[in-house]
Design an enzyme around this catalytic site. Structure first.
Site, PDB file in Angstrom:
ATOM      1  CD  GLU A 238     -55.055  28.352  19.399  1.00 39.22           C
ATOM      2  OE1 GLU A 238     -55.819  27.606  20.069  1.00 39.22           O
ATOM      3  OE2 GLU A 238     -53.880  28.083  19.170  1.00 39.22           O
ATOM      4  CB  CYS A 272     -54.397  23.991  20.745  1.00 36.06           C
ATOM      5  SG  CYS A 272     -53.542  24.741  19.362  1.00 36.06           S
TER       6      CYS A 272
HETATM    7  O1  LIG Z   1     -51.485  24.594  20.959  1.00 35.51           O
HETATM    8  C1  LIG Z   1     -51.549  24.973  19.758  1.00 35.51           C
HETATM    9  C2  LIG Z   1     -50.567  24.474  18.841  1.00 35.51           C
HETATM   10  C3  LIG Z   1     -50.587  25.048  17.465  1.00 35.51           C
HETATM   11  C4  LIG Z   1     -49.595  24.337  16.649  1.00 35.51           C
HETATM   12  C5  LIG Z   1     -49.558  24.813  15.256  1.00 35.51           C
HETATM   13  O2  LIG Z   1     -49.941  25.932  14.965  1.00 35.51           O
HETATM   14  O3  LIG Z   1     -49.090  24.081  14.387  1.00 35.51           O
END
Ligand SMILES: O=CCCCC(=O)O
Length: 462
Positions: A238, A272
């Site tokens: 991810e 992200c």
């Molecule tokens: O950087 C990734 C953040 C993911 C935040 C989420 O899953 O809510």
């Protein structure tokens, strides 16, 4: 183990409060021998853990949720002190971890039941079985959540977890191990390994480790995937995103402004899945921009421990400097600074740029902080084309009242997720992950829990 990565001595590391620069926590990395014995503990535990019933795993996972809720304030403060997240958002993060524990405590058994497939056999089906010790390499921006969304499904599925967390959130990492231990999970089900990044290679190569999940940057993902690939170990990656927020001409402007402000500025923009590129139909661009600017001006910056604070500080000064460079370079290329733009240490003012074009850093690159660029479009086709003109493919949010347009456009986005009139968000019930350089594989839901399992085909002729 590769000799280059054999370490006989420990290295001292620290976490530093990014709001005031004070040292919070000191820790020593593991020696090679300690690391080897920790991995052996995990492997030994796995042999017993995989034989436990769903009922037992579920009982413990509910206890983990209880543990999180009972200590919510303490854990949230650690998050806030270590990486600068405003306290109200840290509390919400801990709460969400309890939710994912409960979700899998309640659904894992059903999700992993044998899957009957009719064939010419008397009986044929898929049996889901755990793989063993799974390594999670996790970032600092959601220091609890990203770990729990890996750990809850995997522990419920019968795997065990070892964590290499970002070194600026090592106290959070220790607390996560504490949650599982206090909940009653047997020692070794979940271990925080205090490691230097140069030790990761040896852990991935270790025969005990069966697979790796990583949330982080593209270079980190590429490096981990290549080491895992050379050792025929599965990875889930991810790797960030640059989500578009698309405002069509018929969008409810007030509602979309509120949603877009949260999409971009929550967690001080360090996410992200944050909406990082505003694409606005030219007929509503002026009114949308004015409303958006007014709302952003009202966001309260301040001490992350203050409950009223919405914009905290960035987790590290070098990250704030990098963001500053992206803003400066975009302005030099013709973007117009219409709000903010200043940085002081780790604090970055909420910043809006207009007249952004697709060749500018704030459009092309991931901006990991409280900055957003506005680009206008004239037609649905152009909106889709601009949205897809990104190397990333984590998600997109579209704002429109027209259900036919929604139906028409959903399939055209090259993204892991399309959210309509809502920000892209993770939810234990829905799969989460991207395409293109945002990575591959899925977390959460019935899809996430099956990533690190042997999907064993069973065929019984008669
Ligand atoms: O950087 C990734 C953040 C993911 C935040 C989420 O899953 O809510």
């Amino acid at each position: 183990m590769d000799n280059a990565y054999r370490r006989k001595t420990t290295k001292m590391k620290q976490s530093i409060n990014p709001y005031n620069g004070k040292k919070l926590f000191e820790f020593n990395t593991l020696t090679e021998n300690d690391l080897e014995s920790r991995l052996k503990v995990s492997h030994q535990r796995y042999l017993e853990w995989k034989e436990t019933s769903f009922e037992e795993r579920s009982r413990l996972m509910h206890k983990a949720a209880e543990q999180l809720r009972q200590n919510k304030k303490r854990y949230a403060e650690i998050i806030t002190l270590e990486m600068g997240k405003p306290i109200s958002q840290s509390l919400a993060e801990v709460e969400k971890c309890a939710w994912v524990c409960e979700y899998y405590a309640e659904h894992a058994e059903h999700q992993l039941r044998d899957e009957i497939i009719e064939t010419d056999a008397a009986s044929s089906y898929v049996k889901y079985q755990p793989l063993g010790v799974i390594l999670a390499i996790m970032p600092w921006n959601y220091p609890f959540w990203q770990v729990f969304r890996f750990a809850a499904p995997n522990l419920m599925a019968g795997n065990v977890g070892v964590l290499k967390h970002a070194s600026n959130v090592m106290q959070s990492a220790e607390m996560i191990q504490e949650v599982f231990e206090k909940a009653g999970f047997p020692k070794g089900c979940f271990q925080n390994l205090i490691l230097d990044s140069e030790q990761i290679k040896s852990v991935i190569e270790n025969d005990i480790v069966q697979a790796v999940t990583l949330t982080g940057s593209k270079p980190a993902g590429a490096s981990v995937a290549s080491i895992a690939g050379a050792n025929i170990k599965k990875t889930v990656l991810e790797l960030g995103g640059s989500n578009g927020l698309i405002i069509f001409d018929d969008a409810d402007l007030d509602q979309s402004v509120t949603t877009c402000v949260n999409a971009r500025f929550q967690n001080t923009g360090q996410s992200c899945i944050a909406g990082k590129r505003l694409l606005v139909h030219e007929s509503v661009a002026d009114s949308f921009t004015q409303k958006f600017m007014d709302k952003v001006k009202g966001l309260k910056s301040g001490n992350p421990l203050d409950e009223q604070t919405y914009i905290g500080v960035m987790a590290r000064e070098d990250l704030a400097q990098e963001l500053e460079q992206q803003v400066k370079a975009s302005i030099e290329m013709g973007a117009k600074l219409i709000l903010g733009g200043h940085r002081k240490g780790t604090y970055f003012e909420p910043t809006i740029l207009s007249e952004v074009t697709a060749d500018m850093p704030v459009f092309k690159e991931e901006t990991f902080g409280p900055v957003i660029g506005i680009t206008t479009f004239q037609s649905d086709e152009e909106a889709v084309e601009l949205s897809n003109r990104s190397e990333f493919g984590l998600g997109v949010s579209i704002f429109t009242e027209d259900k036919n347009r929604v139906k028409e456009l959903i399939g055209k986005f090259n993204e892991g997720a399309v959210f309509v009139n809502e920000l892209v968000k993770s939810d234990p019930r829905l799969p989460f992950g991207g395409v293109k350089i945002s990575g591959y594989g899925r977390e959460l839901s019935s899809h996430g829990i099956k990533e690190f399992l042997n999907k064993k085909t069973v065929y019984i002729k008669n």
